[in-house]
Design a protein around this motif. Structure first.
Motif, PDB file in Angstrom:
ATOM      1  N   ASP A 179       0.822  -1.204   0.000  1.00 54.05           N
ATOM      2  CA  ASP A 179       0.000   0.000   0.000  1.00 54.05           C
ATOM      3  C   ASP A 179       0.860   1.260   0.000  1.00 54.05           C
ATOM      4  OD1 ASP A 179      -2.403  -1.358  -0.048  1.00 54.05           O
ATOM      5  OD2 ASP A 179      -2.561  -1.454   2.134  1.00 54.05           O
ATOM      6  N   VAL A 180       1.938   1.241   0.787  1.00 52.33           N
ATOM      7  CA  VAL A 180       2.842   2.398   0.812  1.00 52.33           C
ATOM      8  C   VAL A 180       3.436   2.629  -0.574  1.00 52.33           C
ATOM      9  CG1 VAL A 180       4.981   3.326   1.772  1.00 52.33           C
ATOM     10  CG2 VAL A 180       3.394   2.098   3.253  1.00 52.33           C
ATOM     11  N   SER A 181       3.876   1.533  -1.209  1.00 54.13           N
ATOM     12  CA  SER A 181       4.494   1.643  -2.524  1.00 54.13           C
ATOM     13  C   SER A 181       3.522   2.172  -3.573  1.00 54.13           C
ATOM     14  CB  SER A 181       5.034   0.273  -2.953  1.00 54.13           C
ATOM     15  OG  SER A 181       5.586   0.321  -4.249  1.00 54.13           O
ATOM     16  N   GLN A 182       2.293   1.621  -3.558  1.00 55.66           N
ATOM     17  CA  GLN A 182       1.318   1.963  -4.592  1.00 55.66           C
ATOM     18  C   GLN A 182       0.646   3.313  -4.358  1.00 55.66           C
ATOM     19  OE1 GLN A 182       0.658  -0.027  -7.478  1.00 55.66           O
ATOM     20  NE2 GLN A 182       2.577  -0.901  -6.723  1.00 55.66           N
ATOM     21  N   LYS A 183       0.396   3.665  -3.095  1.00 54.90           N
ATOM     22  CA  LYS A 183      -0.400   4.848  -2.793  1.00 54.90           C
ATOM     23  C   LYS A 183       0.417   6.059  -2.355  1.00 54.90           C
ATOM     24  CE  LYS A 183      -4.371   1.994  -1.489  1.00 54.90           C
ATOM     25  NZ  LYS A 183      -5.315   1.610  -0.406  1.00 54.90           N
ATOM     26  N   LEU A 184       1.662   5.830  -1.923  1.00 50.56           N
ATOM     27  CA  LEU A 184       2.506   6.957  -1.519  1.00 50.56           C
ATOM     28  C   LEU A 184       3.627   7.180  -2.530  1.00 50.56           C
ATOM     29  CD1 LEU A 184       3.294   9.106   0.585  1.00 50.56           C
ATOM     30  CD2 LEU A 184       4.744   7.373   1.668  1.00 50.56           C
ATOM     31  N   ASP A 185       4.442   6.155  -2.773  1.00 55.70           N
ATOM     32  CA  ASP A 185       5.618   6.333  -3.632  1.00 55.70           C
ATOM     33  C   ASP A 185       5.262   6.499  -5.108  1.00 55.70           C
ATOM     34  OD1 ASP A 185       6.965   5.965  -1.300  1.00 55.70           O
ATOM     35  OD2 ASP A 185       7.685   3.957  -1.754  1.00 55.70           O
ATOM     36  N   LYS A 186       4.424   5.589  -5.622  1.00 51.34           N
ATOM     37  CA  LYS A 186       4.168   5.529  -7.069  1.00 51.34           C
ATOM     38  C   LYS A 186       3.566   6.816  -7.636  1.00 51.34           C
ATOM     39  CE  LYS A 186       2.148   2.461 -10.563  1.00 51.34           C
ATOM     40  NZ  LYS A 186       1.369   1.200 -10.763  1.00 51.34           N
ATOM     41  N   PRO A 187       2.571   7.430  -6.968  1.00 50.70           N
ATOM     42  CA  PRO A 187       2.000   8.659  -7.551  1.00 50.70           C
ATOM     43  C   PRO A 187       3.007   9.791  -7.720  1.00 50.70           C
ATOM     44  CG  PRO A 187       0.543   7.763  -5.865  1.00 50.70           C
ATOM     45  CD  PRO A 187       1.827   6.999  -5.773  1.00 50.70           C
ATOM     46  N   TYR A 188       4.039   9.831  -6.885  1.00 54.73           N
ATOM     47  CA  TYR A 188       5.043  10.881  -6.999  1.00 54.73           C
ATOM     48  C   TYR A 188       6.191  10.468  -7.924  1.00 54.73           C
ATOM     49  CZ  TYR A 188       2.745  13.390  -3.237  1.00 54.73           C
ATOM     50  OH  TYR A 188       1.825  14.074  -2.469  1.00 54.73           O
ATOM     51  N   MET A 189       6.504   9.166  -7.927  1.00 56.95           N
ATOM     52  CA  MET A 189       7.594   8.683  -8.767  1.00 56.95           C
ATOM     53  C   MET A 189       7.203   8.698 -10.241  1.00 56.95           C
ATOM     54  SD  MET A 189       9.760   5.159  -8.296  1.00 56.95           S
ATOM     55  CE  MET A 189      10.268   5.564  -6.645  1.00 56.95           C
ATOM     56  N   LYS A 190       6.002   8.233 -10.545  1.00 55.95           N
ATOM     57  CA  LYS A 190       5.441   8.212 -11.899  1.00 55.95           C
ATOM     58  C   LYS A 190       6.462   7.650 -12.899  1.00 55.95           C
ATOM     59  CE  LYS A 190       2.178  11.934 -10.948  1.00 55.95           C
ATOM     60  NZ  LYS A 190       1.703  13.290 -11.303  1.00 55.95           N
ATOM     61  N   ASP A 191       6.555   8.276 -14.075  1.00 57.92           N
ATOM     62  CA  ASP A 191       7.431   7.770 -15.126  1.00 57.92           C
ATOM     63  C   ASP A 191       8.892   8.157 -14.926  1.00 57.92           C
ATOM     64  OD1 ASP A 191       5.242   6.665 -16.396  1.00 57.92           O
ATOM     65  OD2 ASP A 191       4.866   8.450 -17.622  1.00 57.92           O
ATOM     66  N   ALA A 192       9.137   9.062 -13.992  1.00 57.94           N
ATOM     67  CA  ALA A 192      10.516   9.517 -13.776  1.00 57.94           C
ATOM     68  C   ALA A 192      11.404   8.398 -13.253  1.00 57.94           C
ATOM     69  CB  ALA A 192      10.529  10.697 -12.807  1.00 57.94           C
ATOM     70  N   GLY A 193      10.810   7.441 -12.547  1.00 60.30           N
ATOM     71  CA  GLY A 193      11.599   6.353 -11.985  1.00 60.30           C
ATOM     72  C   GLY A 193      12.471   6.782 -10.831  1.00 60.30           C
ATOM     73  N   ILE A 194      12.203   7.966 -10.286  1.00 61.57           N
ATOM     74  CA  ILE A 194      12.982   8.469  -9.155  1.00 61.57           C
ATOM     75  C   ILE A 194      12.114   9.428  -8.357  1.00 61.57           C
ATOM     76  CG2 ILE A 194      13.962  10.343 -10.547  1.00 61.57           C
ATOM     77  CD1 ILE A 194      16.510  10.094  -8.827  1.00 61.57           C
ATOM     78  N   VAL A 195      12.269   9.414  -7.045  1.00 68.70           N
ATOM     79  CA  VAL A 195      11.523  10.314  -6.176  1.00 68.70           C
ATOM     80  C   VAL A 195      12.386  10.618  -4.959  1.00 68.70           C
ATOM     81  CG1 VAL A 195      10.383   8.559  -4.733  1.00 68.70           C
ATOM     82  CG2 VAL A 195       9.200  10.725  -5.215  1.00 68.70           C
ATOM     83  N   LYS A 196      12.099  11.729  -4.306  1.00 64.18           N
ATOM     84  CA  LYS A 196      12.848  12.154  -3.125  1.00 64.18           C
ATOM     85  C   LYS A 196      11.918  12.092  -1.918  1.00 64.18           C
ATOM     86  CE  LYS A 196      14.306  16.275  -3.586  1.00 64.18           C
ATOM     87  NZ  LYS A 196      15.090  17.436  -4.057  1.00 64.18           N
ATOM     88  N   ALA A 197      12.396  11.502  -0.818  1.00 65.10           N
ATOM     89  CA  ALA A 197      11.565  11.357   0.384  1.00 65.10           C
ATOM     90  C   ALA A 197      12.418  11.575   1.621  1.00 65.10           C
ATOM     91  CB  ALA A 197      10.914   9.982   0.421  1.00 65.10           C
ATOM     92  N   TRP A 198      11.747  11.871   2.741  1.00 65.79           N
ATOM     93  CA  TRP A 198      12.438  12.118   4.010  1.00 65.79           C
ATOM     94  C   TRP A 198      12.540  10.834   4.823  1.00 65.79           C
ATOM     95  CZ3 TRP A 198      15.112  16.062   6.044  1.00 65.79           C
ATOM     96  CH2 TRP A 198      15.408  16.005   7.408  1.00 65.79           C
ATOM     97  N   MET A 199      13.773  10.467   5.208  1.00 62.84           N
ATOM     98  CA  MET A 199      13.981   9.287   6.039  1.00 62.84           C
ATOM     99  C   MET A 199      15.360   9.371   6.654  1.00 62.84           C
ATOM    100  SD  MET A 199      12.806   6.574   7.403  1.00 62.84           S
ATOM    101  CE  MET A 199      11.244   6.371   6.552  1.00 62.84           C
ATOM    102  N   PHE A 200      15.523   8.809   7.853  1.00 62.57           N
ATOM    103  CA  PHE A 200      16.798   8.774   8.568  1.00 62.57           C
ATOM    104  C   PHE A 200      17.367  10.175   8.777  1.00 62.57           C
ATOM    105  CE2 PHE A 200      16.679   4.585   6.420  1.00 62.57           C
ATOM    106  CZ  PHE A 200      16.539   3.810   7.564  1.00 62.57           C
TER     107      PHE A 200
END
Length: 525
Positions: free
Chosen positions: A68-89
């Motif tokens: 669910d995290v991958s499909q509903k959080l990451d994927k909509p922002y990553m889209k076709d770019a194949g790369i996204v930036k997120a906050w962690m650590f």
């Protein structure tokens, strides 16, 4: 006099409310900290980013499932770019899902280096558990660690090494199967006993003693390593209280335990003759590791470039032994749990696998595979791989850039953290046709199935390239034996009301595990 009483009362009042003030200050700082991160630095050419508050909201939902995290959080922002930036650590990091980006990360190790997470999160408890182990080293330091550690893993792993703890696990599961079995609970306990036996011939009694304090301490440490809030905001460990403070105490006890075992074994090995090939093949990991360590102190160990390695420090010895436990405990128990889940969901595949096991071992409760018989159970590896594709234990595989890197239209800066998003890749239909289907045959080398996985560097549950998990062979052998015994002794299914029929509740980040998985087992004998 009245002023004195008033001052004393004021001081007493301030002492009473001091903890509240401190807590409020921490909370206020946390709010300021989160809002100050509303927009990340744009020195990369405009990589799309996930707002911090959305990441935090998903991480704190509990057992929502990595899918669910991958499909509903990451994927909509990553889209076709194949790369996204997120906050962690405690900082911004990049996640990639294109195979050409992943290939570079796994193969260009001089640029895509392992993250020195101790430096990245200096105040956090998690990195202290495995400390200065080879997993976080780079360059010559990594080669030196690997040269000393490698001989312990270059072996055939006889099946007899696993027999005692795995047979005990089967007996305990049979005893506990009068009610729906808490799968992860018992597989974790069984795995800890296996690791104790294999790593240093130590019996944790995790299966036989339900109130085992040492096991409870170990579980608590692993929980501390994976806590989503502390991993998002590592500085919170500066204010550790309650259970978190106890986990810091557990860390000291765990390290003291490992140090004590190392000291005892080194004394035993002083003056001992060199191990024979047969002794080496049946020795525990600690013996082989320390044998190589003692040779390195004599200058007899060379790395893969022919350079004499620098002997490991005592802290590095302890850190690497600790890593063996951490890397082999939850990963193997989680993987086996997902295998049981998928075979419960797909009874026809469970039956096919059981028929293969019976054909090799015979239909006998006390059967246990020999080395030769285990080689005939390759179909079980296909099941493990497909279960790991659908339920990767590692959500991300991280590296730090030693130099700026161009990925598509974006230029990522030096020192940026870049991760391969395993879930995004494993559910990409371009890499794995019909990814929602459970098809073990897609991993068969001679498969003619249109669902076969054929794109290199897209299947990464054990990482990939030269830094692939050193314990992969060990894990696959242990799982092949355990699954064969489970199939031989039991049939199992999900309860009718199980949430796992329609979803996979799991930890959303870190090491992924099925939360609350229970199955109904029926003994076959």
């Amino acid at each position: 006099m009245e002023q004195t009483y008033a001052l004393a009362g004021y001081i007493a009042h301030m002492k009473d409310i001091a903890p509240t003030i401190a807590l409020a200050a921490v909370a206020a700082y946390a709010v300021y900290y989160i809002f100050s991160l509303a927009v990340p630095p744009s020195n990369d050419g405009g990589v799309p980013y996930i707002p911090v508050y959305k990441t935090l909201r998903w991480m704190m939902k509990g057992a929502v499932g990595r899918y669910d995290v991958s499909q509903k959080l990451d994927k909509p922002y990553m889209k076709d770019a194949g790369i996204v930036k997120a906050w962690m650590f405690g900082g911004w990091a990049y996640k990639v899902s294109k195979v050409e980006y992943a290939r570079r990360l796994f193969m260009q190790t001089d640029i895509f280096q392992k993250v020195e997470i101790r430096k990245m999160m200096p105040h956090n408890l998690g990195p202290r558990v495995t400390g200065s182990s080879f997993s976080f080293e780079n360059g010559d330091a990594y080669r030196g660690h690997r040269a000393v550690i490698g001989p312990a893993f270059r072996r055939s792993w006889p099946t007899l090494l696993f027999k005692k703890p795995l047979l005990e696990l089967m007996d305990v599961i049979e005893r506990e199967s009068v009610a729906p079995l808490d799968v992860l609970l018992w597989l974790r306990r069984g795995t800890l006993d296996v690791l104790g036996h294999i790593i240093m011939s130590y019996d944790f009694n995790a299966l036989s003693d339900p109130d085992n304090k040492q096991r409870a301490m170990y579980d608590s440490l692993l929980e501390a390593m994976l806590h989503p809030l502390y991993n998002m905001f590592p500085w919170l460990d500066l204010f550790a209280t309650g259970e978190r403070a106890r986990q810091w105490e557990y860390l000291g006890h765990f390290h003291a335990f490992i140090d004590g075992v190392i000291d005892e074994r080194l004394k035993e090995m002083e003056g001992m003759p060199a191990l024979t090939d047969d002794q080496r093949n049946h020795a525990d990991l600690l013996t082989l590791f320390l044998e190589s360590y003692l040779q390195s102190k004599s200058g007899k160990v060379l790395d893969d470039r022919g350079k004499q390695v620098t002997p490991l420090t005592r802290e590095q010895l302890r850190s690497n032994i600790s890593l063996f436990y951490v890397a082999g405990y939850d990963t193997t128990a989680n993987s086996l749990s997902y295998v049981m889940l998928e075979l419960a969901r797909f009874p026809a595949i469970q039956k096919k696998a059981r028929d293969i096991v019976i054909g090799v071992l015979g239909n006998c409760k006390d059967a246990y595979p020999s080395d030769e018989q285990l080689k005939e159970l390759g179909y079980l590896d296909l099941i493990v791989k497909e279960a790991l594709r659908r339920n990767s234990i590692l959500a991300e595989i991280r590296r730090r850039l030693a130099a700026p890197v161009q990925l598509g239209p974006y230029t990522l800066p030096k020192d940026a953290v870049v991760s391969v998003d395993t879930w995004a890749m494993h559910y990409n239909p371009d890499y794995f046709p019909e990814p929602d289907k459970f098809v073990p045959e897609r991993f068969a080398e001679d498969a003619a199935s249109p669902l076969r996985s054929s794109v290199p560097f897209t299947f990464n549950p054990f990482s990939n390239g030269s830094r692939q998990c050193v314990g992969m062979k060990f894990s696959l052998i242990e799982q092949r034996i355990a699954i064969s015994l489970l199939l031989l002794r039991f049939e199992w299914a999900l309860p009718d009301d199980s949430p796992f029929w329609g979803s996979t509740p799991a930890a959303p980040a870190g090491l992924i595990s099925p939360v609350g998985l229970r199955v109904i087992l029926k003994s076959r004998f």
